[in-house]
Design a protein around this motif. Structure first.
Motif, short mmCIF file in Angstrom:
data_model
loop_
_atom_site.label_atom_id
_atom_site.label_comp_id
_atom_site.label_asym_id
_atom_site.label_seq_id
_atom_site.Cartn_x
_atom_site.Cartn_y
_atom_site.Cartn_z
N ALA A 1 0.82 -1.21 0.00
CA ALA A 1 0.00 0.00 0.00
C ALA A 1 0.86 1.26 0.00
O ALA A 1 0.53 2.24 -0.67
CB ALA A 1 -0.94 0.00 1.20
N VAL A 2 1.96 1.24 0.74
CA VAL A 2 2.84 2.42 0.77
C VAL A 2 3.49 2.64 -0.59
O VAL A 2 3.56 3.78 -1.08
CB VAL A 2 3.91 2.27 1.88
N TRP B 1 0.83 3.91 -2.86
CA TRP B 1 0.47 5.27 -2.47
C TRP B 1 1.46 6.30 -3.01
O TRP B 1 1.07 7.37 -3.46
CB TRP B 1 0.37 5.37 -0.95
N GLY C 1 0.00 8.85 -5.45
CA GLY C 1 0.03 10.20 -4.87
C GLY C 1 0.79 11.18 -5.74
O GLY C 1 0.33 12.32 -5.95
N PHE D 1 -2.05 13.76 -2.62
CA PHE D 1 -1.49 12.72 -1.76
C PHE D 1 -2.53 12.15 -0.80
O PHE D 1 -2.55 10.95 -0.53
CB PHE D 1 -0.27 13.23 -1.00
N ALA E 1 -4.96 9.86 -2.59
CA ALA E 1 -4.34 8.62 -3.04
C ALA E 1 -4.34 7.54 -1.96
O ALA E 1 -4.17 6.36 -2.28
CB ALA E 1 -2.92 8.89 -3.50
N ILE E 2 -4.56 7.91 -0.71
CA ILE E 2 -4.52 6.91 0.37
C ILE E 2 -5.59 5.85 0.21
O ILE E 2 -5.28 4.65 0.20
CB ILE E 2 -4.57 7.60 1.75
N ALA F 1 -4.84 3.70 -2.84
CA ALA F 1 -3.71 2.79 -2.63
C ALA F 1 -4.13 1.58 -1.80
O ALA F 1 -3.68 0.46 -2.07
CB ALA F 1 -2.57 3.52 -1.95
N LEU F 2 -4.97 1.79 -0.81
CA LEU F 2 -5.44 0.66 -0.01
C LEU F 2 -6.27 -0.32 -0.84
O LEU F 2 -6.12 -1.54 -0.72
CB LEU F 2 -6.23 1.16 1.19
#
Length: 68
Positions: A5-6, A9, A13, A46, A49-50, A53-54
């Protein structure tokens, strides 16, 4: 899943922040206020995008984890 996920992201992001900054720079009515809008747009990209991304990380994990 957090590591995936990071990574996702960071990519999503940067992409969303870049798109929003380009919109601000290309729209003449927003360009005049660019110095104050660009940091806000980058932060909004950003933050937006969290969740994306998850969702993408969950999909990647569900497709790569063996069903055994």
């Amino acid at each position: 899943m957090l590591k995936i996920a990071v990574l996702v992201w960071m990519i999503v992001g940067i992409t969303l922040a870049g798109v929003l900054v380009v919109v601000i720079v290309t729209v003449p009515s927003l360009y005049a206020q660019g110095m104050s809008l660009i940091p806000i747009a980058a932060a909004a990209g950003f933050l937006a995008a969290i969740p994306a991304a998850l969702v993408i990380a969950k999909k990647i994990q569900s497709l790569t984890v063996s069903r055994g």
